[in-house]
Design a protein around this motif. Structure first.
Motif, PDB file in Angstrom:
ATOM      1  N   ASP A 132     -31.568 -15.541  47.783  1.00  0.00           N
ATOM      2  CA  ASP A 132     -30.454 -15.143  46.915  1.00  0.00           C
ATOM      3  C   ASP A 132     -30.093 -13.682  47.197  1.00  0.00           C
ATOM      4  OD1 ASP A 132     -28.572 -14.978  44.944  1.00  0.00           O
ATOM      5  OD2 ASP A 132     -29.867 -15.634  43.303  1.00  0.00           O
ATOM      6  N   SER A 166     -26.706 -18.073  41.535  1.00  0.00           N
ATOM      7  CA  SER A 166     -28.142 -17.896  41.252  1.00  0.00           C
ATOM      8  C   SER A 166     -28.648 -19.015  40.353  1.00  0.00           C
ATOM      9  CB  SER A 166     -28.392 -16.550  40.576  1.00  0.00           C
ATOM     10  OG  SER A 166     -28.009 -15.518  41.437  1.00  0.00           O
ATOM     11  N   GLN A 208     -32.789 -12.946  43.638  1.00  0.00           N
ATOM     12  CA  GLN A 208     -31.854 -11.818  43.668  1.00  0.00           C
ATOM     13  C   GLN A 208     -32.599 -10.600  43.125  1.00  0.00           C
ATOM     14  OE1 GLN A 208     -28.181 -12.790  41.741  1.00  0.00           O
ATOM     15  NE2 GLN A 208     -27.120 -11.050  42.613  1.00  0.00           N
TER      16      GLN A 208
HETATM   17 MG    MG Z   1     -26.608 -14.163  41.493  1.00  0.00          MG
END
Ligand code: MG
Ligand code: ATP
Length: 317
Positions: free
Chosen positions: A179, A45, A97
């Protein structure tokens, strides 16, 4: 298209700097789905944030840069870290994410779509006109245009994720960073989301960078992929080749641990744990867990080099 040029990033913490992305140097091409896999905490990330130019305290770029270039509507463009954020939505978009929580809970979806449209277009065209186009786009993606009047909390998890993908792709960006877009969704919904991403990529002929710790997702969806370990890439190549003949011991063990239909043998996990980024081992960071490690591995960081055309590996062996 997307050149990651010797990029290193770190987080500033009260205990000092934690180096998270270490000297990554690779290129993501036009018209491909590029996967990034790796254990939790290895820096996937963080890398996407640096690519998307969300470099805000405590994250810092220590060295290197990201260069985004290409052509849109017949016009070439090129920009690098620090300028990339000016091209958000239009040239590059990002599905973070836990994207489920990025939608504003107290505004209807139509307001969130309008917010994503650059000022220049909003000055030229009425909101009604833009929303009609958004509605058409949602229909193309098998979503109802009525969703525009809904609040995010009225949608199921899978539906919300589809809307986020629609939002991220509405302006046909050259690059979409996704993500973990399917984490926390059941396998049926997950498949629908992956099919949607693949269909969009074929349609837009753009680039999707897909981060997932799920190797099965990479196998189904990506054309090339990189395996990340403790802030660096250990292997990069065509997904098919990586699964057929992994080279780095970490990749070999990851793939060996995958369940296969009909295989009754005992699966063996990878012993040990990834190193703490605050105090990484010297030499190859995988050496403490590697069955093939030698003294050299424990002292000398292996270079990430091309061992076959298009295949890069960081291993002394
Ligand atoms: Mg991550
Ligand atoms: N704001 C922050 N401040 C300090 N350290 C951070 C911060 N955000 C992330 N980190 C650390 O950076 C490392 C990499 O985190 P990152 O979120 O990039 O990992 P990841 O590979 O995406 O993991 P996951 O698969 O769990 O999403 C981790 O060790 C994490 O603890």
């Amino acid at each position: 298209m997307l050149k990651i040029d010797h990029l290193s990033t770190s987080y500033r913490t009260i205990d000092g700097k934690v180096h998270v992305v270490n000297n990554l140097d690779f290129t993501i091409r036009d018209n491909e789905i590029f996967g990034i896999a790796g254990e939790s905490g290895c820096g996937k990330s963080t890398l996407l944030k640096a690519i998307y130019d969300i470099v805000e305290f405590p994250l810092e770029i220590d060295s290197g840069r990201v260069i985004l270039s290409g052509e849109k509507d017949g016009r070439p463009f090129s920009c690098e870290s620090g300028e990339i954020r000016k091209t958000w939505w239009n040239h590059i978009s990002y599905i973070p994410q836990a994207a489920q929580s990025v939608l504003n809970p107290i505004t209807r979806l139509k307001a969130q779509f309008l917010d994503s449209v650059p000022e220049k277009i909003r000055e030229r065209e009425s909101d009604q006109h833009i929303l009609r186009q958004v509605g058409q786009y949602l229909e193309e993606l098998d979503l109802s245009p009525d969703l525009l009047n809904a609040f995010p909390f009225q949608l199921s998890g899978g539906m919300r994720q589809r809307v986020i993908i629609a939002l991220a792709t509405f302006l046909s960006p050259n690059v979409v960073l996704a993500d973990e877009p399917t984490t926390a969704l059941d396998v049926v919904v997950q498949r629908g989301i992956l099919m949607m991403l693949m269909r969009l990529q074929k349609q837009l002929k753009n680039t999707i960078v897909l981060v997932s710790h799920d190797m099965g997702v990479h196998y189904q969806v990506t054309g090339r992929m990189a395996i990340m370990y403790s802030g660096s890439f250990v292997e990069l190549g065509k997904t098919e080749d990586i699964f057929r003949s992994p080279i780095h011991p970490y990749t070999t063990m990851l793939i060996g641990a995958l369940p296969r239909v009909g295989d009754r043998g005992q699966k063996i996990g990878i012993p040990g744990q990834p190193p703490a980024l605050t105090d990484p081992p010297s030499g190859c960071r995988f050496a403490p867990r590697c069955p093939e490690a030698t003294e050299r591995c424990r002292c000398e960081v292996p270079a990430f080099r091309e061992v076959k055309p298009g295949r890069f590996v960081a291993c002394h062996m």
